[in-house]
Design a protein around this motif. Structure first.
Motif, PDB file in Angstrom:
ATOM      1  N   HIS A 111       2.056   8.032  81.533  1.00  0.00           N
ATOM      2  CA  HIS A 111       2.598   9.358  81.233  1.00  0.00           C
ATOM      3  C   HIS A 111       3.141  10.033  82.488  1.00  0.00           C
ATOM      4  O   HIS A 111       2.980  11.235  82.683  1.00  0.00           O
ATOM      5  N   GLU A 114       5.862  18.996  87.491  1.00  0.00           N
ATOM      6  CA  GLU A 114       5.450  19.806  86.340  1.00  0.00           C
ATOM      7  C   GLU A 114       4.249  20.677  86.706  1.00  0.00           C
ATOM      8  O   GLU A 114       4.129  21.813  86.249  1.00  0.00           O
ATOM      9  N   ASP A 138      -1.787  13.018  79.838  1.00  0.00           N
ATOM     10  CA  ASP A 138      -1.278  12.445  78.595  1.00  0.00           C
ATOM     11  C   ASP A 138       0.096  13.070  78.378  1.00  0.00           C
ATOM     12  O   ASP A 138       0.720  13.546  79.330  1.00  0.00           O
ATOM     13  N   GLU A 139       0.577  13.109  77.144  1.00  0.00           N
ATOM     14  CA  GLU A 139       1.828  13.809  76.889  1.00  0.00           C
ATOM     15  C   GLU A 139       1.697  15.267  77.311  1.00  0.00           C
ATOM     16  O   GLU A 139       2.636  15.876  77.811  1.00  0.00           O
ATOM     17  N   GLU A 140       0.507  15.815  77.117  1.00  0.00           N
ATOM     18  CA  GLU A 140       0.182  17.133  77.628  1.00  0.00           C
ATOM     19  C   GLU A 140      -0.848  16.974  78.738  1.00  0.00           C
ATOM     20  O   GLU A 140      -1.540  15.962  78.821  1.00  0.00           O
ATOM     21  N   LEU A 141      -0.943  17.982  79.599  1.00  0.00           N
ATOM     22  CA  LEU A 141      -1.919  17.966  80.680  1.00  0.00           C
ATOM     23  C   LEU A 141      -3.078  18.873  80.293  1.00  0.00           C
ATOM     24  O   LEU A 141      -2.871  20.045  79.965  1.00  0.00           O
ATOM     25  N   LYS A 142      -4.287  18.325  80.333  1.00  0.00           N
ATOM     26  CA  LYS A 142      -5.458  19.095  79.922  1.00  0.00           C
ATOM     27  C   LYS A 142      -6.396  19.248  81.117  1.00  0.00           C
ATOM     28  O   LYS A 142      -6.752  18.254  81.766  1.00  0.00           O
TER      29      LYS A 142
END
Length: 277
Positions: A157, A213, A256-260
């Motif tokens: 990712h 990002e 991942d597709e989003e960052l957590k």
């Protein structure tokens, strides 16, 4: 394809290390079921104990340079990888000062510890490593340990870059263009530049060039901790328009597709792993 970073310690520099104002334990990276220990300095072992992470689960350890806030717990990690020297397991990666010693620095690993693991690798800027199936690019830095490097970790990712200790130059920053997550060692606050390290002013210029990002401040010295690293990160985000946060000890980043972002679960008990004899 999991990629998770647990920030064992977000402090750095002599005084933060001496007084453990914050842990200086480096990072633990989980990638596709493998565990990579990055720059395990003072506090790494204690923090791993607090989150019930069995050091014997470590697949590899990588050390950017031979300063104690980046390596002092590394030999113990090597002992964990090899189950106390009983199994020839795990791999050590390090710069020339870390593995061989050079110019009065190091080595960080004794010949005994290099011998008990499955192997070791000396890296230099320009090298590309395969660490347990993950591509890692080695990048130049400008630091008082002249062999110090930065890293780009390739994930499913996007890339995650850990710059490690360095002065700012445009050439160094440009190496990381295209990275999704930029982990920056911001040792001092705005208006307080010291040689061989980044301050907030440098971080702003660095982030402006890379345009990630997300940018994360680590390796925080006592002055920026006193000043307030969250505020320094906010000022940087306002100046660059890039999401910027100050890391904190035992922060967890899932890529991942989003960052957590979350916090590791901690325990205060007298934990002894099942792998212990």
């Amino acid at each position: 394809m999991a990629f998770r970073i647990t920030f064992l310690g977000t402090g750095g520099g002599r005084h933060t290390t001496m007084y453990q104002v914050r842990s200086t334990g480096g990072m633990l990276i989980e990638h596709d079921g493998k565990m990579l220990n990055v720059d395990p300095g003072p506090g790494a072992l204690v923090q791993m104990h607090r989150i019930h992470y069995d050091v014997c689960s470590t697949s590899s350890v990588i050390v950017s340079h031979c300063h104690p806030d980046h390596y002092s717990d590394a030999e113990s990690v090597a002992e964990g990888m090899s189950r106390g020297g009983w199994e020839k397991k795990g791999h050590i990666y390090g710069s020339p000062t870390v593995i061989e010693g050079q110019g009065g620095l190091g080595p960080a690993f004794s010949k005994y510890h290099l011998r008990i693991v499955n192997g070791y690798t000396v890296f230099r800027p320009g090298d590309t490593l395969d660490i347990d199936g993950m591509q890692v690019d080695i990048k130049e830095a400008k630091h008082s340990d002249p062999t110090n490097v930065g890293f780009i970790f390739h994930t499913a990712h996007g890339t995650v870059s850990y710059v490690s200790d360095t002065e700012f130059t445009e050439e160094i920053a440009r190496q990381y263009i295209g990275t999704r997550i930029l982990i920056l060692p911001v040792t001092t606050p705005m208006g307080n530049r010291i040689k061989y390290h980044l301050c907030t002013d440098d971080a702003i210029k660095f982030i402006d060039i890379v345009k990630p990002e997300l940018a994360i401040f680590i390796h925080l010295g006592v002055v920026i901790i006193r000043r307030g690293p969250d505020n320094e990160a906010r000022l940087t985000e306002e100046a660059t328009g890039i999401r910027t946060i100050a890391g904190h000890d035992l922060m967890v980043l899932d890529v991942d597709e989003e960052l957590k972002i979350s916090d590791a679960v901690t325990y205060d008990d007298e934990w002894i792993p099942e792998t212990s004899p």
